[in-house]
Scaffold this motif. Structure first.
Motif, mmCIF file in Angstrom:
data_model
loop_
_atom_site.group_PDB
_atom_site.id
_atom_site.type_symbol
_atom_site.label_atom_id
_atom_site.label_comp_id
_atom_site.label_asym_id
_atom_site.label_seq_id
_atom_site.Cartn_x
_atom_site.Cartn_y
_atom_site.Cartn_z
ATOM 1 N N GLN A 30 13.000 -10.265 -5.527
ATOM 2 C CA GLN A 30 12.531 -10.568 -4.179
ATOM 3 C C GLN A 30 13.402 -9.794 -3.207
ATOM 4 O OE1 GLN A 30 11.431 -14.633 -3.115
ATOM 5 N NE2 GLN A 30 12.860 -14.514 -1.406
ATOM 6 N N GLY A 31 12.776 -9.223 -2.179
ATOM 7 C CA GLY A 31 13.542 -8.472 -1.194
ATOM 8 C C GLY A 31 12.882 -8.510 0.171
ATOM 9 N N ILE A 32 13.672 -8.192 1.165
ATOM 10 C CA ILE A 32 13.152 -8.036 2.515
ATOM 11 C C ILE A 32 12.712 -6.583 2.626
ATOM 12 C CG2 ILE A 32 13.704 -8.097 4.973
ATOM 13 C CD1 ILE A 32 15.865 -10.217 4.241
ATOM 14 N N LEU A 33 11.419 -6.369 2.793
ATOM 15 C CA LEU A 33 10.877 -5.020 2.849
ATOM 16 C C LEU A 33 10.847 -4.523 4.298
ATOM 17 C CD1 LEU A 33 8.077 -5.490 0.174
ATOM 18 C CD2 LEU A 33 10.422 -4.692 -0.126
ATOM 19 N N ALA A 34 10.591 -3.232 4.476
ATOM 20 C CA ALA A 34 10.703 -2.582 5.778
ATOM 21 C C ALA A 34 9.741 -3.121 6.833
ATOM 22 C CB ALA A 34 10.511 -1.075 5.626
ATOM 23 N N ASP A 35 8.614 -3.650 6.407
ATOM 24 C CA ASP A 35 7.612 -4.212 7.316
ATOM 25 C C ASP A 35 7.252 -5.586 6.767
ATOM 26 O OD1 ASP A 35 4.924 -4.944 8.288
ATOM 27 O OD2 ASP A 35 4.764 -2.874 9.007
ATOM 28 N N PRO A 36 7.241 -6.616 7.582
ATOM 29 C CA PRO A 36 6.966 -7.962 7.070
ATOM 30 C C PRO A 36 5.595 -8.118 6.418
ATOM 31 C CG PRO A 36 7.112 -7.977 9.473
ATOM 32 C CD PRO A 36 7.511 -6.611 9.017
ATOM 33 N N ARG A 37 4.684 -7.189 6.665
ATOM 34 C CA ARG A 37 3.364 -7.237 6.027
ATOM 35 C C ARG A 37 3.379 -6.655 4.620
ATOM 36 N NH1 ARG A 37 -0.002 -3.832 9.823
ATOM 37 N NH2 ARG A 37 1.943 -2.676 9.703
ATOM 38 N N MET A 38 4.433 -5.921 4.287
ATOM 39 C CA MET A 38 4.562 -5.358 2.934
ATOM 40 C C MET A 38 4.885 -6.478 1.959
ATOM 41 S SD MET A 38 6.823 -1.960 3.589
ATOM 42 C CE MET A 38 6.225 -0.617 4.573
ATOM 43 N N LEU A 39 4.094 -6.578 0.897
ATOM 44 C CA LEU A 39 4.271 -7.653 -0.075
ATOM 45 C C LEU A 39 4.822 -7.158 -1.406
ATOM 46 C CD1 LEU A 39 0.914 -9.543 0.636
ATOM 47 C CD2 LEU A 39 3.178 -9.893 1.682
ATOM 48 N N VAL A 40 4.683 -5.855 -1.689
ATOM 49 C CA VAL A 40 5.150 -5.292 -2.953
ATOM 50 C C VAL A 40 5.521 -3.824 -2.745
ATOM 51 C CG1 VAL A 40 2.805 -4.729 -3.737
ATOM 52 C CG2 VAL A 40 4.632 -4.984 -5.413
ATOM 53 N N GLU A 41 6.563 -3.401 -3.433
ATOM 54 C CA GLU A 41 6.978 -1.995 -3.444
ATOM 55 C C GLU A 41 7.403 -1.670 -4.872
ATOM 56 O OE1 GLU A 41 10.137 0.997 -1.202
ATOM 57 O OE2 GLU A 41 9.817 -1.019 -0.423
ATOM 58 N N ILE A 42 6.944 -0.528 -5.375
ATOM 59 C CA ILE A 42 7.256 -0.136 -6.764
ATOM 60 C C ILE A 42 7.771 1.297 -6.784
ATOM 61 C CG2 ILE A 42 6.372 0.189 -9.112
ATOM 62 C CD1 ILE A 42 4.199 -1.894 -8.484
ATOM 63 N N MET A 43 8.833 1.494 -7.544
ATOM 64 C CA MET A 43 9.460 2.805 -7.731
ATOM 65 C C MET A 43 9.557 3.060 -9.233
ATOM 66 S SD MET A 43 13.217 3.704 -6.313
ATOM 67 C CE MET A 43 13.658 5.365 -5.906
ATOM 68 N N LEU A 44 9.197 4.277 -9.674
ATOM 69 C CA LEU A 44 9.184 4.599 -11.099
ATOM 70 C C LEU A 44 10.077 5.780 -11.432
ATOM 71 C CD1 LEU A 44 5.335 4.522 -11.801
ATOM 72 C CD2 LEU A 44 6.987 2.666 -12.162
ATOM 73 N N VAL A 45 10.540 5.792 -12.678
ATOM 74 C CA VAL A 45 11.148 6.969 -13.290
ATOM 75 C C VAL A 45 10.345 7.232 -14.550
ATOM 76 C CG1 VAL A 45 13.194 7.974 -14.369
ATOM 77 C CG2 VAL A 45 13.462 6.394 -12.426
ATOM 78 N N THR A 46 9.896 8.472 -14.708
ATOM 79 C CA THR A 46 9.112 8.829 -15.879
ATOM 80 C C THR A 46 9.565 10.203 -16.370
ATOM 81 O OG1 THR A 46 6.861 8.948 -16.763
ATOM 82 C CG2 THR A 46 7.202 9.876 -14.586
ATOM 83 N N THR A 47 9.049 10.589 -17.487
ATOM 84 C CA THR A 47 9.320 11.915 -18.031
ATOM 85 C C THR A 47 7.993 12.610 -18.260
ATOM 86 O OG1 THR A 47 10.573 13.117 -19.712
ATOM 87 C CG2 THR A 47 9.401 11.136 -20.435
ATOM 88 N N LYS A 48 8.065 13.906 -18.432
ATOM 89 C CA LYS A 48 6.834 14.680 -18.626
ATOM 90 C C LYS A 48 6.499 14.765 -20.102
ATOM 91 C CE LYS A 48 5.776 17.854 -15.762
ATOM 92 N NZ LYS A 48 5.665 18.998 -14.921
#
Length: 116
Positions: free
Chosen positions: A98-116
């Protein structure tokens, strides 16, 4: 020296950075912040598919995911969509907090690391 490829860079971030066959995405949020957490999650996953495709990879190559929810009680809703989106047996290492996101309307944020 290996080339670093930055996708859609601006003064504070790039949509993705590719280096040595690894792709690191920005934290992706929904384009329409009026949607509920399920709608926002679907949009974020769609954007991630597109971003990975631009770098010649896909969700079968995921290594790590970092997920932020405005309300951790939405974790089950997120997980239902996440589980369908992931290829069977291809789950990455993951954190979901759970986190405080940049805009109160933002409910989810996802960041990925992948390989080719």
């Amino acid at each position: 020296m290996s080339k670093i490829l930055r996708t859609n860079p601006n003064p504070i971030l790039s949509a993705a950075v590719e280096y040595h066959g690894f792709v690191f995405t920005q934290g992706v949020v929904a384009r329409d912040l009026e949607q509920d957490v399920e709608g926002q999650t679907r949009d974020v996953l769609e954007q991630l598919d597109t971003l990975l495709e631009q770098h010649g990879t896909d969700k079968t190559r995921l290594l790590q995911a970092q997920i932020w929810l405005k309300d951790i009680n939405d974790r089950d809703k997120l997980n239902n969509l996440w589980s369908v989106w992931l290829p069977e047996g291809q789950a990455p290492a993951r954190a979901c907090v759970q986190g405080i996101l940049a805009d109160p309307r933002m409910l989810v944020e996802i960041m990925l690391v992948t390989t080719k």
